[in-house]
Scaffold this active site. Sequence first.
Site, PDB file in Angstrom:
ATOM      1  CB  ILE A   1      -0.856   0.106   1.295  1.00 57.42           C
ATOM      2  CG1 ILE A   1      -1.504  -1.228   1.668  1.00 57.42           C
ATOM      3  CG2 ILE A   1      -1.891   1.218   1.182  1.00 57.42           C
ATOM      4  CD1 ILE A   1      -2.041  -1.247   3.113  1.00 57.42           C
ATOM      5  CG  HIS A   2       2.961   3.088  -2.974  1.00 58.08           C
ATOM      6  ND1 HIS A   2       2.727   1.928  -3.666  1.00 58.08           N
ATOM      7  CD2 HIS A   2       3.175   4.044  -3.919  1.00 58.08           C
ATOM      8  CE1 HIS A   2       2.812   2.163  -4.964  1.00 58.08           C
ATOM      9  NE2 HIS A   2       3.071   3.437  -5.152  1.00 58.08           N
ATOM     10  NE  ARG A   3      -0.894   4.080  -6.883  1.00 60.79           N
ATOM     11  CZ  ARG A   3       0.179   4.064  -7.680  1.00 60.79           C
ATOM     12  NH1 ARG A   3       0.716   5.185  -8.097  1.00 60.79           N
ATOM     13  NH2 ARG A   3       0.717   2.937  -8.074  1.00 60.79           N
TER      14      ARG A   3
ATOM     15  NE  ARG B   1       1.875   9.002   0.017  1.00 54.68           N
ATOM     16  CZ  ARG B   1       2.151  10.078  -0.715  1.00 54.68           C
ATOM     17  NH1 ARG B   1       3.256  10.152  -1.396  1.00 54.68           N
ATOM     18  NH2 ARG B   1       1.308  11.065  -0.778  1.00 54.68           N
TER      19      ARG B   1
ATOM     20  CG  ASP C   1      -1.885   1.182  -3.055  1.00 56.48           C
ATOM     21  OD1 ASP C   1      -0.717   0.769  -3.187  1.00 56.48           O
ATOM     22  OD2 ASP C   1      -2.219   2.020  -2.178  1.00 56.48           O
TER      23      ASP C   1
END
Length: 365
Positions: A207-209, A240, A280
């Site tokens: 997950i990073h979007r 992030r 994502d």
Amino acid sequence: MSKINIVTIVGARPQFIKAAAVSRAIRAHGGITEVIVHTGQHYDANMSDVFFEQMHIPCPDHHLEVGGGPHGQMTGRQLEKIESVLLEEKPDWVLVYGDTNSTLAGALAAAKLHIPVAHVEAGLRSFNRRMPEEINRVLTDHASDLLLVPTDTGLSNLAAEGITGNKVRLVGDVMYDAAMFYKGMASEPEWFGSLGIERGAYVLCTIHRAENTDDLARLRGILQGLAEAGLPVILPLHPRTWGTIDRAGIVIADSIRVVPPVGYLEMVWLETHCRVIATDSGGVQKEAYFHGKPCVTMRDETEWVELVDAGVNVLVGANAKSISQHIRASDAVDCSLQLYGAADAAGKIVNAIIDQPTPANGAHA
Ligand code: UD1
Ligand code: UDP
């Protein structure tokens, strides 16, 4: 004939992986001299150095050390520093990858100096202009002189924006080249045994979007969906996302095993040994397909629409119930269609650059 001089601009994790494949093809060809510029957008050792080491990418010739900060500041500072490098190196081509701020800064700096730009992964669209990547892609494509497109959909997207002709080339996807080349070198993470999780019995998640990490409701929905997936989840966490979770004090369920970002060889191992992938990421959606795994994509749209059309990827947004249901329902997938070429995109990219008329090889673009 004299060699063609290329400056390659990279800065973020997926760009190192794409550049690894192309840089190898450049060296094999022998007719091109490559200068590598690392903008510094990703700077932690496990977000940058590990890829250069594992994938044998030549060390960057210029390291600009521009990472962090808001979009305008990052892109602007990269633009200024890339311009200086281009004035010094005077390349025949600038090669940019994907859709990050480093991509746009590289393309813009080159275009303003009238240096031809080649864009790897051209033509992709999410049609969501709120995504920073969508702005970067559209602007980069319109500043490019050679558009190296991975899919038929990419060709149609460009045609719809009036970008056609000899400067547009369908080459396939360089991430497929990388996946096939490094598959045999996949490496079990040293911590895997200590997790007490069986091979083939976990969800691999990334997950990073921005749309998921900058929106706490979405991030909480995703984490809840993963917690209810009925399988342990291995989550190599992007810095992030880690920052958001830390600042918001979000407590993560015990079944979600958070680990630091892993190197590419460990990532390939985790991808090939999982039951299902939930992500994502753009690149990880395709890698699920390359390694024969079903993919649950925690976004509202994707640029890689052919995966959804083929029924091997499902878009679930950030809704907890939808995420857990689709992970539980995921089954073996047919990955025999050649959606992304024949793992020979890097060679086609090199040939396209060599063949494309520019002042360097005797004609004007
Ligand atoms: C960037 C790209 C995104 C791509 C992703 C790949 C843009 C706009 N976004 O997103 O398209 O999918 O890379 O991973 O270019 N950070 C660290 N250490 C690092 C790198 C980042 O701590 O090595 C943290 C910093 O707090 C930084 C934040 O992550 O401010 C975001 O990094 P940034 O490069 O701006 O965006 P990504 O989310 O990584
Ligand atoms: N990746 C990796 N280690 C990780 C997470 C991802 O090596 O911990 C690799 C992954 O296999 C893929 C690429 O990074 O090749 C995808 O990058 P990312 O998800 O950061 O960006 P995106 O593709 O969404 O732009």
